[in-house]
Design a protein around this motif. Structure first.
Motif, PDB file in Angstrom:
ATOM      1  N   LYS A  35       0.806  -1.235   0.000  1.00  0.00           N
ATOM      2  CA  LYS A  35       0.000   0.000   0.000  1.00  0.00           C
ATOM      3  C   LYS A  35       0.830   1.273   0.000  1.00  0.00           C
ATOM      4  CE  LYS A  35      -3.648  -2.548   0.160  1.00  0.00           C
ATOM      5  NZ  LYS A  35      -3.736  -3.322  -1.058  1.00  0.00           N
ATOM      6  N   ARG A  36       2.059   1.214   0.540  1.00  0.00           N
ATOM      7  CA  ARG A  36       2.930   2.389   0.524  1.00  0.00           C
ATOM      8  C   ARG A  36       4.373   1.954   0.710  1.00  0.00           C
ATOM      9  NH1 ARG A  36       0.962   6.097   5.232  1.00  0.00           N
ATOM     10  NH2 ARG A  36       0.093   6.818   3.332  1.00  0.00           N
ATOM     11  N   GLY A  37       5.248   2.796   0.212  1.00  0.00           N
ATOM     12  CA  GLY A  37       6.676   2.533   0.326  1.00  0.00           C
ATOM     13  C   GLY A  37       7.428   3.684  -0.312  1.00  0.00           C
ATOM     14  N   GLU A  38       8.647   3.416  -0.730  1.00  0.00           N
ATOM     15  CA  GLU A  38       9.469   4.475  -1.304  1.00  0.00           C
ATOM     16  C   GLU A  38      10.430   3.877  -2.322  1.00  0.00           C
ATOM     17  OE1 GLU A  38      11.230   8.207   0.790  1.00  0.00           O
ATOM     18  OE2 GLU A  38      12.625   6.538   1.126  1.00  0.00           O
ATOM     19  N   VAL A  39      10.643   4.635  -3.396  1.00  0.00           N
ATOM     20  CA  VAL A  39      11.634   4.269  -4.409  1.00  0.00           C
ATOM     21  C   VAL A  39      12.694   5.360  -4.409  1.00  0.00           C
ATOM     22  CG1 VAL A  39      12.050   3.909  -6.870  1.00  0.00           C
ATOM     23  CG2 VAL A  39       9.973   3.004  -5.833  1.00  0.00           C
ATOM     24  N   THR A  40      13.939   4.955  -4.195  1.00  0.00           N
ATOM     25  CA  THR A  40      15.066   5.884  -4.230  1.00  0.00           C
ATOM     26  C   THR A  40      15.900   5.578  -5.456  1.00  0.00           C
ATOM     27  OG1 THR A  40      15.089   6.017  -1.825  1.00  0.00           O
ATOM     28  CG2 THR A  40      17.078   6.737  -2.960  1.00  0.00           C
ATOM     29  N   LEU A  41      16.207   6.629  -6.208  1.00  0.00           N
ATOM     30  CA  LEU A  41      16.963   6.486  -7.454  1.00  0.00           C
ATOM     31  C   LEU A  41      18.252   7.280  -7.338  1.00  0.00           C
ATOM     32  CD1 LEU A  41      13.705   7.495  -8.502  1.00  0.00           C
ATOM     33  CD2 LEU A  41      14.561   5.766 -10.042  1.00  0.00           C
ATOM     34  N   SER A  42      19.356   6.691  -7.807  1.00  0.00           N
ATOM     35  CA  SER A  42      20.635   7.391  -7.742  1.00  0.00           C
ATOM     36  C   SER A  42      21.549   6.946  -8.863  1.00  0.00           C
ATOM     37  CB  SER A  42      21.308   7.155  -6.382  1.00  0.00           C
ATOM     38  OG  SER A  42      21.587   5.784  -6.204  1.00  0.00           O
ATOM     39  N   LEU A  43      22.574   7.757  -9.089  1.00  0.00           N
ATOM     40  CA  LEU A  43      23.619   7.418 -10.045  1.00  0.00           C
ATOM     41  C   LEU A  43      24.745   6.742  -9.281  1.00  0.00           C
ATOM     42  CD1 LEU A  43      23.814  10.689 -12.180  1.00  0.00           C
ATOM     43  CD2 LEU A  43      22.654   8.541 -12.740  1.00  0.00           C
ATOM     44  N   SER A  44      25.470   5.866  -9.977  1.00  0.00           N
ATOM     45  CA  SER A  44      26.574   5.160  -9.340  1.00  0.00           C
ATOM     46  C   SER A  44      27.697   4.967 -10.351  1.00  0.00           C
ATOM     47  CB  SER A  44      26.089   3.800  -8.832  1.00  0.00           C
ATOM     48  OG  SER A  44      27.127   3.118  -8.159  1.00  0.00           O
ATOM     49  N   GLN A  45      28.897   4.810  -9.851  1.00  0.00           N
ATOM     50  CA  GLN A  45      30.055   4.525 -10.700  1.00  0.00           C
ATOM     51  C   GLN A  45      30.738   3.290 -10.127  1.00  0.00           C
ATOM     52  OE1 GLN A  45      31.586   7.432 -12.780  1.00  0.00           O
ATOM     53  NE2 GLN A  45      33.151   6.155 -13.690  1.00  0.00           N
ATOM     54  N   ASN A  46      31.107   2.372 -11.012  1.00  0.00           N
ATOM     55  CA  ASN A  46      31.802   1.150 -10.608  1.00  0.00           C
ATOM     56  C   ASN A  46      32.892   0.896 -11.639  1.00  0.00           C
ATOM     57  OD1 ASN A  46      32.674  -1.376  -9.871  1.00  0.00           O
ATOM     58  ND2 ASN A  46      30.666  -2.335  -9.934  1.00  0.00           N
ATOM     59  N   GLY A  47      34.100   1.324 -11.324  1.00  0.00           N
ATOM     60  CA  GLY A  47      35.191   1.190 -12.288  1.00  0.00           C
ATOM     61  C   GLY A  47      34.913   2.041 -13.513  1.00  0.00           C
ATOM     62  N   ASP A  48      34.890   1.396 -14.675  1.00  0.00           N
ATOM     63  CA  ASP A  48      34.642   2.135 -15.923  1.00  0.00           C
ATOM     64  C   ASP A  48      33.167   2.157 -16.305  1.00  0.00           C
ATOM     65  OD1 ASP A  48      34.354  -0.511 -16.674  1.00  0.00           O
ATOM     66  OD2 ASP A  48      35.415  -0.274 -18.578  1.00  0.00           O
ATOM     67  N   ARG A  49      32.302   1.761 -15.369  1.00  0.00           N
ATOM     68  CA  ARG A  49      30.861   1.753 -15.642  1.00  0.00           C
ATOM     69  C   ARG A  49      30.148   2.812 -14.817  1.00  0.00           C
ATOM     70  NH1 ARG A  49      28.751  -4.121 -14.450  1.00  0.00           N
ATOM     71  NH2 ARG A  49      29.499  -3.494 -12.417  1.00  0.00           N
ATOM     72  N   GLN A  50      29.147   3.421 -15.465  1.00  0.00           N
ATOM     73  CA  GLN A  50      28.239   4.322 -14.768  1.00  0.00           C
ATOM     74  C   GLN A  50      26.865   3.673 -14.810  1.00  0.00           C
ATOM     75  OE1 GLN A  50      28.714   7.746 -17.292  1.00  0.00           O
ATOM     76  NE2 GLN A  50      30.046   8.752 -15.799  1.00  0.00           N
ATOM     77  N   GLY A  51      26.058   3.977 -13.829  1.00  0.00           N
ATOM     78  CA  GLY A  51      24.754   3.351 -13.843  1.00  0.00           C
ATOM     79  C   GLY A  51      23.736   4.029 -12.964  1.00  0.00           C
ATOM     80  N   VAL A  52      22.563   3.439 -12.998  1.00  0.00           N
ATOM     81  CA  VAL A  52      21.427   3.890 -12.210  1.00  0.00           C
ATOM     82  C   VAL A  52      21.121   2.796 -11.194  1.00  0.00           C
ATOM     83  CG1 VAL A  52      18.973   4.480 -12.294  1.00  0.00           C
ATOM     84  CG2 VAL A  52      20.494   5.240 -14.114  1.00  0.00           C
ATOM     85  N   VAL A  53      20.918   3.213  -9.946  1.00  0.00           N
ATOM     86  CA  VAL A  53      20.571   2.299  -8.860  1.00  0.00           C
ATOM     87  C   VAL A  53      19.175   2.654  -8.382  1.00  0.00           C
ATOM     88  CG1 VAL A  53      21.169   1.484  -6.548  1.00  0.00           C
ATOM     89  CG2 VAL A  53      22.989   2.121  -8.161  1.00  0.00           C
ATOM     90  N   ILE A  54      18.332   1.645  -8.279  1.00  0.00           N
ATOM     91  CA  ILE A  54      16.964   1.827  -7.803  1.00  0.00           C
ATOM     92  C   ILE A  54      16.809   0.973  -6.551  1.00  0.00           C
ATOM     93  CG2 ILE A  54      14.510   1.494  -8.308  1.00  0.00           C
ATOM     94  CD1 ILE A  54      16.618   1.515 -11.275  1.00  0.00           C
TER      95      ILE A  54
END
Length: 135
Positions: A55-74
């Motif tokens: 019924k309720r909660g939260e989604v947190t979105l962020s950018l991340s870097q891991n070595g030569d990779r960039q990404g999105v973390v949910i």
């Protein structure tokens, strides 16, 4: 847009907001349109599960870097009923809500990394990541 944002999930409108923020963050990270859509779809599946079961909660979105990779973390968190049988819940076609049973396994398939933690009576946390090579 900041490198991290949280969206409370309490209604269908919030699912749309989480999808849109995820798409914006993915664009900022340099993902192509197709991958932006994939990320938004995974967010939608997980956010819909929050609304349907907890019924309720939260989604947190962020950018991340891991070595030569960039990404999105949910990270999606709720304090709902939890999932008593995670292995079964991750099978395509299994649903306790008479749906198609593609939500959790579908989100896992769309993302590069997927982790699910759930304690019955305490809630569920899903951590998903999508990576792209740094330019």
């Amino acid at each position: 847009m900041p490198d991290e944002s949280s969206v409370p999930i309490r209604s269908d409108v919030d699912i749309v907001s989480a999808r849109q923020r995820g798409r914006e963050l993915a664009a900022e990270c340099g993902f192509e349109i197709g991958d932006q859509t994939v990320i938004a779809a995974a967010i939608s599946e997980i956010a819909r599960n929050i609304l349907m079961y907890a019924k309720r909660g939260e989604v947190t979105l962020s950018l991340s870097q891991n070595g030569d990779r960039q990404g999105v973390v949910i990270i999606a968190v709720d304090q709902g009923p939890g999932i008593p049988d995670i292995e079964r819940a991750m099978q395509y076609g299994y649903s306790t809500s008479h749906g198609v049973g593609a939500g959790l396994p579908g989100a896992k398939r769309l993302m590069d990394e997927f982790e699910l933690k759930s304690v019955p009576g305490q809630g569920t946390t899903v951590i998903m990541k999508k990576w792209r090579r740094a330019i």
